[in-house]
Design an enzyme around this catalytic site. Structure first.
Site, short mmCIF file in Angstrom:
data_model
loop_
_atom_site.label_atom_id
_atom_site.label_comp_id
_atom_site.label_asym_id
_atom_site.label_seq_id
_atom_site.Cartn_x
_atom_site.Cartn_y
_atom_site.Cartn_z
N GLN A 1 14.47 -10.96 -9.23
CA GLN A 1 14.43 -12.22 -8.48
C GLN A 1 13.11 -12.89 -8.86
O GLN A 1 12.04 -12.41 -8.50
CB GLN A 1 14.47 -11.92 -6.97
CG GLN A 1 14.47 -13.17 -6.11
CD GLN A 1 14.25 -12.85 -4.63
OE1 GLN A 1 13.60 -11.85 -4.28
NE2 GLN A 1 14.75 -13.70 -3.76
N GLU B 1 16.59 -16.37 13.13
CA GLU B 1 15.29 -15.80 12.76
C GLU B 1 14.21 -16.17 13.78
O GLU B 1 14.28 -17.22 14.42
CB GLU B 1 14.88 -16.30 11.37
CG GLU B 1 15.74 -15.74 10.27
CD GLU B 1 15.85 -14.23 10.35
OE1 GLU B 1 14.80 -13.56 10.25
OE2 GLU B 1 16.96 -13.71 10.53
N GLY C 1 10.28 -8.67 -2.15
CA GLY C 1 9.30 -9.48 -1.41
C GLY C 1 7.87 -9.02 -1.65
O GLY C 1 7.62 -7.92 -2.13
N ARG D 1 2.68 -10.35 5.29
CA ARG D 1 2.05 -9.92 6.54
C ARG D 1 1.29 -8.61 6.41
O ARG D 1 0.58 -8.20 7.31
CB ARG D 1 3.14 -9.84 7.64
CG ARG D 1 3.67 -11.20 8.05
CD ARG D 1 5.02 -11.11 8.77
NE ARG D 1 6.14 -10.94 7.85
CZ ARG D 1 7.42 -10.89 8.21
NH1 ARG D 1 7.74 -10.99 9.49
NH2 ARG D 1 8.37 -10.73 7.30
N ASP E 1 12.04 -2.31 3.42
CA ASP E 1 10.99 -2.12 4.43
C ASP E 1 11.56 -1.57 5.74
O ASP E 1 10.96 -1.73 6.80
CB ASP E 1 10.23 -3.44 4.66
CG ASP E 1 11.09 -4.54 5.24
OD1 ASP E 1 12.33 -4.38 5.27
OD2 ASP E 1 10.54 -5.57 5.65
N ASN F 1 6.58 -4.75 8.68
CA ASN F 1 6.05 -6.01 8.13
C ASN F 1 4.53 -6.03 8.10
O ASN F 1 3.94 -6.73 7.29
CB ASN F 1 6.55 -7.19 8.96
CG ASN F 1 8.05 -7.39 8.81
OD1 ASN F 1 8.61 -7.18 7.73
ND2 ASN F 1 8.70 -7.78 9.88
C1 UD1 Z 1 14.76 -9.72 7.99
C2 UD1 Z 1 15.94 -10.44 8.61
C3 UD1 Z 1 15.81 -10.34 10.14
C4 UD1 Z 1 15.76 -8.88 10.57
C5 UD1 Z 1 14.66 -8.12 9.83
C6 UD1 Z 1 14.81 -6.65 10.10
C7 UD1 Z 1 16.47 -12.29 7.10
C8 UD1 Z 1 16.39 -13.76 6.87
N1 UD1 Z 1 15.92 -11.84 8.22
O1 UD1 Z 1 13.59 -10.40 8.37
O2 UD1 Z 1 16.92 -10.97 10.75
O3 UD1 Z 1 15.56 -8.79 11.97
O4 UD1 Z 1 14.75 -8.34 8.40
O5 UD1 Z 1 13.76 -5.89 9.57
O6 UD1 Z 1 17.05 -11.60 6.29
N2 UD1 Z 1 13.07 -9.67 0.14
C9 UD1 Z 1 13.30 -9.91 -1.19
N3 UD1 Z 1 13.22 -11.19 -1.64
C10 UD1 Z 1 12.95 -12.25 -0.84
C11 UD1 Z 1 12.71 -11.99 0.52
C12 UD1 Z 1 12.78 -10.68 0.99
O7 UD1 Z 1 13.55 -9.00 -1.96
O8 UD1 Z 1 12.92 -13.38 -1.34
C13 UD1 Z 1 13.15 -8.29 0.64
C14 UD1 Z 1 11.83 -7.78 1.15
O9 UD1 Z 1 11.11 -7.11 0.11
C15 UD1 Z 1 12.24 -6.81 2.27
C16 UD1 Z 1 13.57 -7.37 2.75
O10 UD1 Z 1 14.01 -8.24 1.73
O11 UD1 Z 1 12.42 -5.52 1.77
C17 UD1 Z 1 13.43 -8.10 4.07
O12 UD1 Z 1 12.57 -9.20 3.92
P1 UD1 Z 1 11.51 -9.65 5.02
O13 UD1 Z 1 10.82 -10.85 4.52
O14 UD1 Z 1 10.69 -8.51 5.44
O15 UD1 Z 1 12.48 -10.09 6.21
P2 UD1 Z 1 12.14 -10.16 7.76
O16 UD1 Z 1 11.35 -11.37 8.01
O17 UD1 Z 1 11.60 -8.88 8.23
CA CA Z 2 10.97 -7.03 7.21
#
Ligand code: UD1
Ligand code: CA
Length: 459
Positions: free
Chosen positions: A74, A156, A12, A16, A104, A229
């Site tokens: 990705q 979510e 990601g 934020r 994260d 975040n």
């Molecule tokens: C996610 C969870 C949420 C949880 C929270 C805990 C989902 C949909 N939601 O939300 O339920 O409470 O974590 O911290 O999973 N990432 C990718 N590729 C993407 C999107 C994200 O590699 O396309 C990675 C990000 O780099 C990160 C992790 O996945 O390390 C989590 O993504 P993030 O967007 O921070 O999810 P949250 O909104 O925090």
């Molecule tokens: Ca997160």
């Protein structure tokens, strides 16, 4: 026992964070945040570890230099479900449990991950994830439970219905899946949500609907599973990690006078019986020996300090090696590539750069020593300057063992001062001085008797 593979999600952008830097690259106690989950999971000795990269992939890969890691890419960041689907490309043919970690969630410990896998296996689950109860659930996915208390889904933040907003149990973003279930169901995810993303968390409801065994391991300490975040959360995580690092050092025999005002990076080593006073910053690949004293407001980066050495207040040391029983500062500055041997004394307002200073030598006050090799038992007088730069090139100064450099001397490099030679105070030395010689270069002192009286009377 079932095999274990790991996926670390680090693809990601971290919108934020409002940053040009991908989120997992932001340092936490000196180490990129994305490395922490990897280090915590390594002791579980997984069969394969897949790092999922995407945004700023090249730079993110660089923080994972260890061999035996597999990278999955990705291309577009379409959500955590999509990210895991991309990572599974690298786990073709793998059969067993897949532990998914978020890049994260840096404070997660090996103990918790072990407990999660153990629980998952004991319960013979298809899907297990970590949840926790928080006072302020905003931002996290909320765990839904049915009347019997069974986990039936995660919603979510952006998709919450009004009455769900107060649910205190949140998803920590750490999961174990049965690999078969994961493969079969990732392809069924849809983006029918407010963020139009493929949510990994939708698999929880899918598992429930398929009557597969799914449960949450509820962690008692929300701090350990917090997600980062925003930069506000980054600072909270930093504080918690810092506390952990300092606690470990104290338990290993280091005195830290004021842990709330001491900043020590992950991986810095400090020997027992060393005392660290308030305001000290130890950064990077620094190692401090035993029984050292690091006084107030010292900053040391990427350096080694030998046993029994004292670093006095307001000293800054960078990329240097200092021997045993030395004394540096107060107000000293050691710039990169200094080698300071045992029992050397560097005093106040002394700047040293790219120099080797051998055993027992003293430079106690107001000096600049750059590009110099200084022997043993040398005395550097106050105000000594190595003039190492001619406007185009840097040149070396060599001062041999036992030499005495009088105060306010300029040594115009390249120049060599011989063994046991003396330089008179106030000299500008431009030519080599042989062993055992005295050299001085200042006009002879004149004394004109009665001059003042004549001057004032106008004659
Ligand atoms: C996610 C969870 C949420 C949880 C929270 C805990 C989902 C949909 N939601 O939300 O339920 O409470 O974590 O911290 O999973 N990432 C990718 N590729 C993407 C999107 C994200 O590699 O396309 C990675 C990000 O780099 C990160 C992790 O996945 O390390 C989590 O993504 P993030 O967007 O921070 O999810 P949250 O909104 O925090
Ligand atoms: Ca997160």
């Amino acid at each position: 026992m079932k095999a274990l593979s790991v996926i670390v999600l680090a693809g990601g952008k971290g919108k934020r964070m409002r940053s040009g830097l991908a989120k997992v690259l932001h340092p936490l106690c000196g180490m990129p945040m994305g490395r922490y989950p990897l280090l915590s999971v390594k002791p579980l000795r997984p069969e394969r570890i897949v790092i999922l990269v995407g945004h700023d992939a090249e730079r993110v890969r660089e923080i994972f230099p260890e061999p035996n890691l597999v990278f999955a890419h990705q291309r577009f960041q379409l959500g955590t479900g999509h990210a895991v689907a991309c990572a599974m490309e690298e786990l073709k043919g793998f059969k067993g449990d897949v532990l998914v970690l978020s890049g994260d969630v840096p404070l997660i410990t090996t103990t918790t991950l072990r407990a999660l896998v153990k629980f998952h296996r004991r319960e013979k689950n298809t899907l297990t994830f970590i949840s926790t109860i928080v006072e302020e659930p905003t931002g996290y996915g909320r765990v839904l439970r049915d009347e019997e208390g069974r986990v039936c889904g995660v919603v979510e933040e952006a998709d919450l219905k009004e009455h769900e907003k107060a649910l205190p149990e949140i998803n920590a973003g750490i999961y174990v899946f049965d690999s078969e279930f994961l493969r079969e169901n990732l392809g069924r995810l849809e983006r029918l949500n407010s963020q139009e993303e493929y949510y990994l968390t939708d698999l929880i409801q899918m598992a429930f609907e398929q009557n597969a065994r799914v449960s949450a391991l509820t962690h008692h300490d929300p701090a350990e599973v917090m997600g980062v975040n925003t930069r506000v959360e980054l600072s909270e995580a930093e504080k918690l990690m810092q506390k952990r690092i300092l606690k470990e050092l104290m338990l290993s025999g280091v005195t830290i006078k004021d842990p709330s005002n001491t900043y020590i990076d992950y991986g810095v080593k400090v020997g027992r019986d060393t005392v660290i006073q308030p305001g000290v910053c130890l950064y990077g690949r620094t190692t401090i020996g035993r029984a050292c004293i690091i006084e107030e407001w010292v900053k040391i980066t990427d350096s080694h300090i030998g046993d029994g050495t004292i670093i006095k207040s307001f000293t800054v040391i960078e990329d240097s090696r200092i021997g045993r029983s030395a004394s540096i500062g107060p107000f000293a500055r050691l710039r990169p590539e200094c080698r300071i041997d045992n029992s050397v004394r560097i005093g106040n307002f002394v700047e040293v750069k790219k120099s080797h200073i051998k055993e027992g030598t003293k430079a106690n006050h107001h000096s600049y020593l750059g590009d110099a090799t200084i022997g043993r038992g040398v005395n550097i007088g106050a105000g000594t300057i190595t003039c190492n730069y001619d406007g185009r090139k840097k040149h070396r100064t060599i001062i041999k063992d036992g030499a005495f450099i009088g105060s306010d001397t300029q040594l115009v490099a390249p120049v060599t001062i011989g063994k046991n030679a003396y330089i008179g105070a106030g000299s500008t030395i431009t030519r080599d001085v042989p062993d055992g010689a005295l050299s001085l270069s200042r006009p002879e002192q004149k004394v004109i008797k009665g001059w003042v009286k004549r001057h004032l009377s106008g004659r």
